[in-house]
Motif scaffolding. Structure first.
Motif, PDB file in Angstrom:
ATOM      1  N   GLY A  84       0.822  -1.208   0.000  1.00 45.97           N
ATOM      2  CA  GLY A  84       0.000   0.000   0.000  1.00 45.97           C
ATOM      3  C   GLY A  84       0.854   1.255   0.000  1.00 45.97           C
ATOM      4  N   HIS A  85       0.200   2.386  -0.311  1.00 49.40           N
ATOM      5  CA  HIS A  85       0.935   3.645  -0.380  1.00 49.40           C
ATOM      6  C   HIS A  85      -0.025   4.828  -0.300  1.00 49.40           C
ATOM      7  N   VAL A  86       0.541   5.990  -0.036  1.00 48.53           N
ATOM      8  CA  VAL A  86      -0.228   7.229   0.039  1.00 48.53           C
ATOM      9  C   VAL A  86      -0.377   7.783  -1.378  1.00 48.53           C
ATOM     10  N   TRP A  87      -1.588   8.236  -1.719  1.00 47.64           N
ATOM     11  CA  TRP A  87      -1.802   8.916  -2.995  1.00 47.64           C
ATOM     12  C   TRP A  87      -1.535  10.394  -2.790  1.00 47.64           C
ATOM     13  N   LYS A  88      -0.747  10.992  -3.679  1.00 46.56           N
ATOM     14  CA  LYS A  88      -0.456  12.419  -3.602  1.00 46.56           C
ATOM     15  C   LYS A  88      -0.721  13.073  -4.953  1.00 46.56           C
ATOM     16  N   THR A  89      -1.072  14.350  -4.899  1.00 52.37           N
ATOM     17  CA  THR A  89      -1.221  15.125  -6.129  1.00 52.37           C
ATOM     18  C   THR A  89       0.183  15.481  -6.615  1.00 52.37           C
ATOM     19  N   PRO A  90       0.314  15.971  -7.845  1.00 52.31           N
ATOM     20  CA  PRO A  90       1.642  16.382  -8.323  1.00 52.31           C
ATOM     21  C   PRO A  90       2.287  17.471  -7.457  1.00 52.31           C
ATOM     22  N   HIS A  91       1.490  18.203  -6.684  1.00 45.33           N
ATOM     23  CA  HIS A  91       2.029  19.257  -5.830  1.00 45.33           C
ATOM     24  C   HIS A  91       2.340  18.763  -4.418  1.00 45.33           C
ATOM     25  N   GLY A  92       2.115  17.492  -4.127  1.00 47.51           N
ATOM     26  CA  GLY A  92       2.467  16.919  -2.844  1.00 47.51           C
ATOM     27  C   GLY A  92       1.342  16.850  -1.829  1.00 47.51           C
ATOM     28  N   LYS A  93       0.145  17.302  -2.190  1.00 47.33           N
ATOM     29  CA  LYS A  93      -0.973  17.237  -1.254  1.00 47.33           C
ATOM     30  C   LYS A  93      -1.468  15.791  -1.169  1.00 47.33           C
ATOM     31  N   ILE A  94      -1.687  15.314   0.048  1.00 45.21           N
ATOM     32  CA  ILE A  94      -2.146  13.934   0.237  1.00 45.21           C
ATOM     33  C   ILE A  94      -3.610  13.833  -0.155  1.00 45.21           C
ATOM     34  N   LYS A  95      -3.871  12.923  -1.066  1.00 48.63           N
ATOM     35  CA  LYS A  95      -5.218  12.745  -1.614  1.00 48.63           C
ATOM     36  C   LYS A  95      -5.942  11.564  -0.963  1.00 48.63           C
ATOM     37  N   GLY A  96      -5.193  10.594  -0.481  1.00 49.59           N
ATOM     38  CA  GLY A  96      -5.796   9.403   0.123  1.00 49.59           C
ATOM     39  C   GLY A  96      -4.766   8.306   0.310  1.00 49.59           C
ATOM     40  N   TYR A  97      -5.252   7.132   0.581  1.00 51.49           N
ATOM     41  CA  TYR A  97      -4.372   5.990   0.801  1.00 51.49           C
ATOM     42  C   TYR A  97      -4.861   4.812  -0.025  1.00 51.49           C
ATOM     43  N   LYS A  98      -3.968   4.176  -0.747  1.00 49.61           N
ATOM     44  CA  LYS A  98      -4.278   2.988  -1.534  1.00 49.61           C
ATOM     45  C   LYS A  98      -3.855   1.772  -0.736  1.00 49.61           C
ATOM     46  N   GLN A  99      -4.820   0.966  -0.342  1.00 48.57           N
ATOM     47  CA  GLN A  99      -4.561  -0.236   0.457  1.00 48.57           C
ATOM     48  C   GLN A  99      -3.739  -1.228  -0.357  1.00 48.57           C
ATOM     49  N   GLY A 100      -2.815  -1.917   0.285  1.00 45.09           N
ATOM     50  CA  GLY A 100      -2.007  -2.933  -0.379  1.00 45.09           C
ATOM     51  C   GLY A 100      -2.827  -4.173  -0.701  1.00 45.09           C
ATOM     52  N   THR A 101      -2.420  -4.892  -1.737  1.00 44.42           N
ATOM     53  CA  THR A 101      -3.149  -6.093  -2.136  1.00 44.42           C
ATOM     54  C   THR A 101      -2.647  -7.339  -1.416  1.00 44.42           C
ATOM     55  N   HIS A 102      -1.396  -7.339  -0.986  1.00 45.10           N
ATOM     56  CA  HIS A 102      -0.779  -8.471  -0.284  1.00 45.10           C
ATOM     57  C   HIS A 102      -0.911  -9.764  -1.087  1.00 45.10           C
ATOM     58  N   PHE A 103      -0.846  -9.668  -2.413  1.00 46.37           N
ATOM     59  CA  PHE A 103      -1.030 -10.840  -3.267  1.00 46.37           C
ATOM     60  C   PHE A 103       0.098 -11.855  -3.102  1.00 46.37           C
ATOM     61  N   MET A 104       1.325 -11.405  -2.910  1.00 42.93           N
ATOM     62  CA  MET A 104       2.431 -12.347  -2.752  1.00 42.93           C
ATOM     63  C   MET A 104       2.311 -13.097  -1.425  1.00 42.93           C
ATOM     64  N   GLU A 105       2.025 -12.379  -0.366  1.00 37.95           N
ATOM     65  CA  GLU A 105       1.868 -13.003   0.948  1.00 37.95           C
ATOM     66  C   GLU A 105       0.736 -14.027   0.930  1.00 37.95           C
ATOM     67  N   LYS A 106      -0.394 -13.676   0.323  1.00 38.32           N
ATOM     68  CA  LYS A 106      -1.530 -14.591   0.255  1.00 38.32           C
ATOM     69  C   LYS A 106      -1.198 -15.838  -0.563  1.00 38.32           C
ATOM     70  N   THR A 107      -0.503 -15.646  -1.682  1.00 39.03           N
ATOM     71  CA  THR A 107      -0.159 -16.771  -2.548  1.00 39.03           C
ATOM     72  C   THR A 107       0.811 -17.717  -1.852  1.00 39.03           C
ATOM     73  N   VAL A 108       1.829 -17.164  -1.191  1.00 41.22           N
ATOM     74  CA  VAL A 108       2.802 -18.012  -0.496  1.00 41.22           C
ATOM     75  C   VAL A 108       2.128 -18.772   0.645  1.00 41.22           C
ATOM     76  N   ASN A 109       1.240 -18.118   1.391  1.00 37.39           N
ATOM     77  CA  ASN A 109       0.549 -18.795   2.491  1.00 37.39           C
ATOM     78  C   ASN A 109      -0.412 -19.874   1.993  1.00 37.39           C
ATOM     79  N   ALA A 110      -1.030 -19.646   0.838  1.00 34.78           N
ATOM     80  CA  ALA A 110      -1.993 -20.616   0.308  1.00 34.78           C
ATOM     81  C   ALA A 110      -1.315 -21.775  -0.413  1.00 34.78           C
ATOM     82  N   GLU A 111      -0.310 -21.484  -1.238  1.00 35.63           N
ATOM     83  CA  GLU A 111       0.301 -22.508  -2.089  1.00 35.63           C
ATOM     84  C   GLU A 111       1.564 -23.122  -1.495  1.00 35.63           C
ATOM     85  N   GLY A 112       2.237 -22.418  -0.602  1.00 34.14           N
ATOM     86  CA  GLY A 112       3.515 -22.873  -0.056  1.00 34.14           C
ATOM     87  C   GLY A 112       3.484 -24.236   0.608  1.00 34.14           C
ATOM     88  N   PRO A 113       2.564 -24.494   1.551  1.00 33.84           N
ATOM     89  CA  PRO A 113       2.556 -25.806   2.212  1.00 33.84           C
ATOM     90  C   PRO A 113       2.349 -26.976   1.246  1.00 33.84           C
TER      91      PRO A 113
END
Length: 132
Positions: A84-113
């Motif tokens: 995840g990361h913070v969304w900013k405008t080109p001038h640096g103003k914080i617009k919001g937050y984009k939640q991380g997908t955690h796709f690698m963590e989920k895949t390793v936990n599901a398929e690894g064992p």
């Protein structure tokens, strides 16, 4: 057979047959890399560093005890998509937050064992050890 006995048997086989253990580790790591690649999100932006095409793998270690596989992404924005990361405008103003997908963590936990169990079974079959 208990999990501790199974793990001890696999470690013993790894020590006695290091080439076969390395080959099975490579096979398992390649399979996990394919699963992570399939789970990678596809963005709409056109740039040369697509997540789906950025997955690399290397085997490190010199003995059965230190042998490990490293799967990593060469895309410079992987950590932003994953965590995840913070969304900013080109001038640096914080617009919001984009939640991380955690796709690698989920895949390793599901398929690894499952991949780890398959690697152990295949290694035991190659060297002719009965798992019970």
């Amino acid at each position: 057979m208990r999990i501790e006995e199974y793990t001890a048997l696999i470690e013993k086989v790894q020590k006695e047959f290091p080439e076969e253990a390395e080959a099975e580790l490579q096979r398992g790591a390649r399979k996990l890399r394919r699963e992570i690649k399939a789970a990678s999100p596809v963005g709409h932006a056109k740039h040369p560093h697509k997540l789906k095409n950025s997955w690399k793998m290397e085997i490190a270690g010199t003995s059965a005890k230190t042998l490990e596989a490293h799967i990593y992404s060469t895309a410079p924005h992987f950590h932003l998509v994953e965590r995840g990361h913070v969304w900013k405008t080109p001038h640096g103003k914080i617009k919001g937050y984009k939640q991380g997908t955690h796709f690698m963590e989920k895949t390793v936990n599901a398929e690894g064992p499952g991949i780890y169990d398959e690697m152990g079974r295949r290694l035991a079959e190659k060297v002719g050890v009965e798992l019970g």
